[in-house]
Write a protein that holds these residues in place. Structure first.
Motif, short mmCIF file in Angstrom:
data_model
loop_
_atom_site.label_atom_id
_atom_site.label_comp_id
_atom_site.label_asym_id
_atom_site.label_seq_id
_atom_site.Cartn_x
_atom_site.Cartn_y
_atom_site.Cartn_z
N ASP A 232 0.82 -1.20 0.00
CA ASP A 232 0.00 0.00 0.00
C ASP A 232 0.87 1.26 0.00
OD1 ASP A 232 -2.39 -1.37 -0.10
OD2 ASP A 232 -2.71 -1.35 2.06
N GLN A 233 2.04 1.19 0.63
CA GLN A 233 2.94 2.33 0.63
C GLN A 233 3.59 2.51 -0.74
OE1 GLN A 233 5.42 2.59 4.26
NE2 GLN A 233 4.12 0.98 5.11
N ARG A 236 1.02 4.18 -2.83
CA ARG A 236 0.91 5.60 -2.50
C ARG A 236 2.01 6.40 -3.17
NH1 ARG A 236 1.59 8.54 3.45
NH2 ARG A 236 0.74 10.56 2.80
N SER A 270 4.82 -2.14 -8.70
CA SER A 270 3.58 -2.23 -7.92
C SER A 270 2.74 -3.42 -8.37
CB SER A 270 2.78 -0.94 -8.06
OG SER A 270 3.49 0.18 -7.55
N ASN A 282 -5.41 -8.08 -3.37
CA ASN A 282 -4.33 -7.40 -4.08
C ASN A 282 -4.51 -7.44 -5.60
OD1 ASN A 282 -3.03 -6.43 -1.86
ND2 ASN A 282 -1.53 -8.09 -1.75
N LYS A 285 -6.56 -4.59 -6.21
CA LYS A 285 -5.78 -3.35 -6.10
C LYS A 285 -4.98 -3.09 -7.38
CE LYS A 285 -5.23 -3.24 -1.07
NZ LYS A 285 -4.27 -3.33 0.06
#
Length: 338
Positions: A232-233, A236, A270, A282, A285
């Motif tokens: 998630d980082q 971001r 990613s 995921n 995501k």
């Protein structure tokens, strides 16, 4: 006036931080070494203060509440008095002879009034268990022995991107470009390198192996396990980089293409870890990430999607897995995770 301010972000770094400090001390009075204790619970601050007492005017110990790597870098930047700014992670170090040569060249360029916005040097992967060290150099991409601009740059091969390890920015440029790194977020070194690039007008490359990038601790952020754990980082950071510039307003074509390739790498990394995690959450995501890019900038989405790495990132079918593996190997070459 100090030539280079080197910030060392430290969090519970007592076991290894002294090598970073002592190698930077070889630069003498031209160096300002800012050791930022990011709320450590061990002897990090005591070690920093000891060096500050032993080397007044060169070493500065700064204590702050824990805010993460990027926040420690920004704190160091706020204190920096040197003309140039370099980040050295607490488990890494520099080659003393290369540092002296770079300082001498910067002094020379400063005296001539031709000091560049960005200095680039090579870095070396100091990976545990590997006798032969991998050197990332830029001979094929960047001119040597002269000031140059983006128009003079050549082709950057995969794995040859300019990372935090290889770059020394003019301090004033970092402040004026509005550099901002989020708190409590890993992988912000990518923002540190990427965001200032359009402000860079002149560069100088020295074919010296300056930075030694240590790889081998299980708790390092670039291990495969931690990359998946902190995905998630990574997402971001990728989105912040995409949002940091309107890529199509960058007039210099070679810079624009380079920045698009950098974003392509970020999208690939990613996507790779989202796929490798194997969870339905995921995978969703990954789909959301590409939909986000498409909604944010359709032209950029098409550009990245057409590359080999872009195709590998979007691959969901069995037929796409061979392309995916190629993208995965590129990521391994760049980040050297285990």
């Amino acid at each position: 006036m100090k030539v280079i301010s080197a910030v060392i972000p430290c969090y519970n770094s007592e076991a290894y931080m002294e090598k970073a400090i002592t190698t930077l001390l070889s630069g003498g009075d031209d160096m300002e070494i800012i050791v930022v204790d990011d709320g450590s619970s061990d002897n990090t601050l005591a070690i920093a203060k000891r060096y500050e007492a032993e080397y007044p005017g060169i070493v500065r110990a700064v204590h702050k509440e824990n805010g993460g790597h990027g926040d420690a870098v920004m704190t160091g930047l706020s204190y920096a008095e040197g003309l140039y700014f370099k980040v050295v992670d607490s488990d890494d170090w520099v080659k003393e002879s290369a540092l002296k040569d770079i300082l001498q060249k910067l002094r020379e360029l400063l005296e001539q009034g031709t000091a560049p916005d960005m200095m680039v040097a090579n870095y070396v992967y100091e990976k545990v268990g590997e006798e032969k060290k991998k050197v990332i150099q830029y001979r094929s991409a960047l001119p040597q022995h002269r000031i140059f601009t983006w128009a003079d740059t050549g082709h950057f091969h995969q794995g040859q991107y300019i990372l935090m390890h290889s770059v020394i920015y003019r301090t004033r440029l970092l402040r004026e470009c509005g550099l901002s790194l989020p708190k409590h977020t890993f992988y912000v070194d990518n923002i540190f390198v990427y965001q200032p690039l359009p402000s860079v007008k002149t560069m100088y490359y020295m074919d010296l192996n300056l930075y030694r990038y240590f790889i081998g601790r299980d708790d390092q952020s670039v291990t495969e396990t931690n990359m998946i754990k902190r995905i998630d980082q990574q997402l971001r950071v990728t989105k912040l980089m995409i949002e940091s510039h309107d890529i199509w307003k960058i007039k210099e074509k070679r810079l624009r293409n380079y920045m698009i390739k950098y974003l392509c790498i970020m999208m690939t990394i990613s996507s790779i870890y989202l796929l490798k995690s194997g969870t339905e959450e995921n995978l969703a995501k990954k789909q959301e990430l590409w939909e986000y890019l498409k909604a944010y900038d359709k032209k950029l989405y098409r550009k990245i999607s057409m590359t080999l790495l872009g195709k590998s990132s979007k691959a969901d079918s069995k037929a796409g897995q061979s392309i995916f593996k190629a993208g995965y190997e590129v990521a391994r070459k760049i980040f050297k995770f285990n």
